[in-house]
Scaffold this motif. Structure first.
Motif, mmCIF file in Angstrom:
data_model
loop_
_atom_site.group_PDB
_atom_site.id
_atom_site.type_symbol
_atom_site.label_atom_id
_atom_site.label_comp_id
_atom_site.label_asym_id
_atom_site.label_seq_id
_atom_site.Cartn_x
_atom_site.Cartn_y
_atom_site.Cartn_z
ATOM 1 N N GLU A 39 0.848 -1.366 -0.107
ATOM 2 C CA GLU A 39 -0.137 0.156 -0.016
ATOM 3 C C GLU A 39 0.798 1.261 0.004
ATOM 4 N N VAL A 40 0.545 2.177 -1.029
ATOM 5 C CA VAL A 40 1.589 3.439 -0.791
ATOM 6 C C VAL A 40 0.618 4.696 -0.761
ATOM 7 N N GLY A 41 -0.593 4.530 -0.952
ATOM 8 C CA GLY A 41 -1.473 5.718 -0.655
ATOM 9 C C GLY A 41 -1.453 6.477 0.701
ATOM 10 N N ASP A 42 -1.373 7.743 0.655
ATOM 11 C CA ASP A 42 -1.195 8.589 1.893
ATOM 12 C C ASP A 42 -1.797 9.915 1.808
ATOM 13 N N GLY A 43 -2.946 9.968 0.680
ATOM 14 C CA GLY A 43 -3.597 11.281 0.424
ATOM 15 C C GLY A 43 -4.877 11.170 1.187
ATOM 16 N N ASN A 44 -5.569 12.430 0.840
ATOM 17 C CA ASN A 44 -6.859 12.760 1.423
ATOM 18 C C ASN A 44 -8.126 11.812 0.460
ATOM 19 N N LEU A 45 -7.753 11.616 -0.560
ATOM 20 C CA LEU A 45 -8.854 11.131 -1.433
ATOM 21 C C LEU A 45 -9.049 9.518 -2.012
ATOM 22 N N ASN A 46 -7.723 9.071 -2.125
ATOM 23 C CA ASN A 46 -7.826 7.645 -3.090
ATOM 24 C C ASN A 46 -7.123 6.529 -2.339
ATOM 25 N N ASP A 47 -7.604 5.359 -3.053
ATOM 26 C CA ASP A 47 -6.625 4.265 -2.645
ATOM 27 C C ASP A 47 -5.647 4.213 -3.826
ATOM 28 N N ALA A 64 -1.439 1.208 -9.036
ATOM 29 C CA ALA A 64 -2.728 1.385 -9.251
ATOM 30 C C ALA A 64 -3.356 2.430 -8.446
ATOM 31 N N LYS A 65 -4.415 3.084 -8.947
ATOM 32 C CA LYS A 65 -4.892 4.059 -8.206
ATOM 33 C C LYS A 65 -6.428 4.078 -8.289
ATOM 34 N N ARG A 66 -7.422 4.252 -7.608
ATOM 35 C CA ARG A 66 -8.913 4.215 -7.641
ATOM 36 C C ARG A 66 -9.485 5.143 -6.650
ATOM 37 N N MET A 118 -0.272 3.069 -13.453
ATOM 38 C CA MET A 118 0.789 4.253 -14.248
ATOM 39 C C MET A 118 2.070 3.780 -13.648
ATOM 40 N N GLU A 119 2.969 4.172 -14.310
ATOM 41 C CA GLU A 119 4.588 3.913 -13.827
ATOM 42 C C GLU A 119 4.788 4.109 -12.341
ATOM 43 N N ASP A 120 5.433 3.272 -11.819
ATOM 44 C CA ASP A 120 5.932 3.201 -10.545
ATOM 45 C C ASP A 120 7.218 3.984 -10.470
ATOM 46 N N LEU A 121 6.884 5.203 -9.583
ATOM 47 C CA LEU A 121 8.058 6.085 -9.425
ATOM 48 C C LEU A 121 8.951 5.360 -8.434
ATOM 49 N N LYS A 122 9.604 4.403 -8.471
ATOM 50 C CA LYS A 122 10.366 3.682 -7.535
ATOM 51 C C LYS A 122 11.698 4.727 -7.150
ATOM 52 N N MET A 256 2.329 14.696 -10.379
ATOM 53 C CA MET A 256 1.142 13.855 -10.204
ATOM 54 C C MET A 256 0.017 14.044 -9.779
ATOM 55 N N ASP A 257 -1.061 13.121 -9.405
ATOM 56 C CA ASP A 257 -2.323 13.437 -8.652
ATOM 57 C C ASP A 257 -2.933 14.568 -9.308
ATOM 58 N N ILE A 258 -3.518 14.291 -10.793
ATOM 59 C CA ILE A 258 -3.869 15.191 -11.689
ATOM 60 C C ILE A 258 -5.575 15.365 -11.675
ATOM 61 N N GLU A 259 -6.206 14.761 -10.534
ATOM 62 C CA GLU A 259 -7.717 14.540 -10.723
ATOM 63 C C GLU A 259 -8.554 15.699 -10.660
ATOM 64 N N PHE A 260 -7.907 16.962 -10.305
ATOM 65 C CA PHE A 260 -8.618 18.147 -10.284
ATOM 66 C C PHE A 260 -8.318 19.118 -11.459
HETATM 67 P P1 ADP Z 1 -4.594 11.306 -3.569
HETATM 68 O O1 ADP Z 1 -5.327 11.622 -4.679
HETATM 69 O O2 ADP Z 1 -5.330 10.326 -2.725
HETATM 70 O O3 ADP Z 1 -3.718 12.311 -2.912
HETATM 71 P P2 ADP Z 1 -2.012 10.416 -4.860
HETATM 72 O O4 ADP Z 1 -2.235 10.261 -6.310
HETATM 73 O O5 ADP Z 1 -1.401 11.793 -4.630
HETATM 74 O O6 ADP Z 1 -3.447 10.290 -4.222
HETATM 75 O O7 ADP Z 1 -1.279 9.352 -4.322
HETATM 76 C C1 ADP Z 1 -1.048 8.938 -3.111
HETATM 77 C C2 ADP Z 1 0.530 8.672 -2.641
HETATM 78 O O8 ADP Z 1 0.924 7.580 -3.403
HETATM 79 C C3 ADP Z 1 1.357 9.733 -2.918
HETATM 80 O O9 ADP Z 1 1.661 10.736 -2.096
HETATM 81 C C4 ADP Z 1 2.691 9.031 -3.435
HETATM 82 O O10 ADP Z 1 3.263 8.950 -1.967
HETATM 83 C C5 ADP Z 1 2.176 7.519 -3.601
HETATM 84 N N1 ADP Z 1 2.244 7.318 -5.153
HETATM 85 C C6 ADP Z 1 1.244 7.983 -6.089
HETATM 86 N N2 ADP Z 1 1.723 7.762 -7.364
HETATM 87 C C7 ADP Z 1 2.669 7.158 -7.598
HETATM 88 C C8 ADP Z 1 3.466 6.332 -8.224
HETATM 89 N N3 ADP Z 1 3.260 6.741 -9.810
HETATM 90 N N4 ADP Z 1 4.764 5.972 -7.885
HETATM 91 C C9 ADP Z 1 5.064 6.020 -6.589
HETATM 92 N N5 ADP Z 1 4.215 6.123 -5.620
HETATM 93 C C10 ADP Z 1 3.077 7.006 -6.143
#
Ligand code: ADP
Ligand code: SR1
Ligand code: MG
Ligand code: MG
Ligand code: MG
Length: 389
Positions: A39-47, A64-66, A118-122, A256-260
């Motif tokens: 799990e990498v999500g840490d934002g306010n809106l999405n998984d 993957a994002k949803r 999307m690409e994993d920003l490793k 990233m996070d271009i949903e707006f």
């Molecule tokens: P939200 O819309 O919930 O804020 P984000 O798109 O910002 O979601 O993604 C949440 C977190 O997931 C980001 O802050 C980041 O730490 C991680 N993340 C998002 N996209 C990627 C990616 N392509 N590669 C690696 N980590 C990512």
């Protein structure tokens, strides 16, 4: 994300990978039984999850994002469109076509599941976290200024035919997400007692400077109208320092996070980003340990903020008329972002350990809205916001 949500999302991801095996973008996940997740999500809106395929030779992971059908940080009683997933994927494709390599590569989207890959920003980290740590991010920030200017320039009304403008405006109308910003950036924070607002005790004494000040409330209202009505170019729409990832040495920014994303005023992206640099400034100014180093870093950030705007404006000079009132608009948007992140629903990580910094940042936001009509240069913006002498 609850354990149940994580399992469901992983099951959906595996099904998509299985049903579409061999599709471009999903090659790494052909062997579904091999897949593992983090799990990498840490934002306010999405998984958001990372999917790894340890035995695949080439690219062996993706992200993957949803979006759940509600505002994640507020809960199910605050519904939110799941169509934000499509808007974001389309926006990523658009940004990638204008500034290739400067966003995570969009790989695949499943409309049925509303999940995109999307690409994993490793190895990349959020710009916000690097700034909190005091890493030199000059290269990333100045490159970001060029990148966002490039997107604004290429999609600017003055460069589009009437047909192109209609198409872009329709594709990125994004009404529900625009309404979210209207509510949680420009409205709720300016309504005394609005239930979603959150305010630290030491910040509370400043509130009358907003709620009892007609000039501040009027300025916020004018910014809300400008945000909704000025149709200039495709904007990112949520360009804070947590919407950019860079290498750990502060280079190679990926937006990233271009949903707006929506067709709106270019000053919105610039003002929001600048406000978030001001958060960095106050976080470092209010750090007690090793004070000289932190103050030096903080003043370096002020300079970087000015350079960010200068680089952006230089790129935009060919757009006639775009610079008129630009800094005043940046000032207003910057002020609203400073205020909503300190007394609204969504606060910033920068002040996790510093209520003092939060109070200072709110003061800066109030000063900017009080002075919005008197600020025509970024130097003056910084002098007034930060009370520099
Ligand atoms: P939200 O819309 O919930 O804020 P984000 O798109 O910002 O979601 O993604 C949440 C977190 O997931 C980001 O802050 C980041 O730490 C991680 N993340 C998002 N996209 C990627 C990616 N392509 N590669 C690696 N980590 C990512
Ligand atoms: C309910 S407001 C949540 C905030 O988080 C997102 O990242 C946007 O900034 C939005 O305003
Ligand atoms: Mg985010
Ligand atoms: Mg988001
Ligand atoms: Mg808080």
């Amino acid at each position: 994300m609850s354990a149940e949500d994580t399992v469901t999302m992983f099951e959906n991801v595996k099904r998509i990978c299985h049903d579409n095996r061999g599709c471009k973008g999903l090659e790494f996940a052909t062997n579904v039984s091999d897949l593992v997740i983090e799990e990498v999500g840490d934002g306010n809106l999405n998984d958001v999850i990372r999917i790894l395929s340890p035995s695949f030779n080439g690219r062996n992971s993706a992200v993957a994002k949803r979006g759940p059908p509600y505002i994640k940080c507020l809960g199910p009683e605050y519904p939110l469109t799941i169509n934000r997933n499509k808007v974001e994927y389309d926006a990523l494709l658009k940004f990638d076509s204008i500034i290739p390599g400067c966003v995570p590569k969009p790989l695949y989207r499943s409309p049925d599941e509303n999940i995109y890959f999307m690409e994993d920003l490793k190895g990349y980290e959020l710009l916000r976290r690097l700034l909190i740590k005091g890493i030199n991010c000059e290269e990333a920030i100045l490159k970001l200024a060029q990148n966002i200017a490039q997107v604004h320039k290429e999609t600017h009304v003055s460069k589009l035919s009437q047909e192109e403008k209609t198409e872009l405006t329709e594709d990125f109308k994004n009404e529900e997400m625009v309404a979210l910003t209207k509510n949680f950036v420009f409205t709720a924070p300016f309504v005394n007692g609005e239930p979603t607002n959150q305010c630290a005790d030491n910040v509370r004494p400043l509130l009358p400077q907003i709620y009892d000040a007609p000039n501040v409330l009027q300025a916020s209202e004018r910014m809300r109208i400008l945000f909704l009505e000025k149709k200039e170019c495709l904007v990112h729409g949520d360009l804070h320092t947590g919407s950019v990832m860079c290498t750990s040495d502060g280079k190679d920014p990926k937006m990233m996070d271009i949903e707006f994303a929506f067709f709106g005023p270019c000053a919105f992206d610039v003002g929001m980003f600048l406000a978030n640099l001001i958060f960095t400034f106050y976080q470092h100014m209010s750090t007690q340990q090793d004070n000289d180093t932190h103050r030096q870093y903080a003043y370096g950030i002020v300079n970087l903020g000015k350079q960010f705007v200068a680089v952006y404006m230089k790129q935009m000079t060919c757009i006639s008329g775009s610079i008129e009132n630009f800094i005043s608009e940046v000032t207003g948007f910057c002020g609203c972002e400073l205020i909503r992140r300190t007394i609204g629903v969504a606060h910033v990580e920068d002040f996790k350990d510093s209520e003092f910094g939060e109070q200072e940042a709110l003061g800066a936001g109030i000063r900017l809205l009080q002075a919005v009509d008197r600020i025509e240069t970024v130097d003056k913006l910084m002098v007034i916001a930060l009370m520099l002498v």
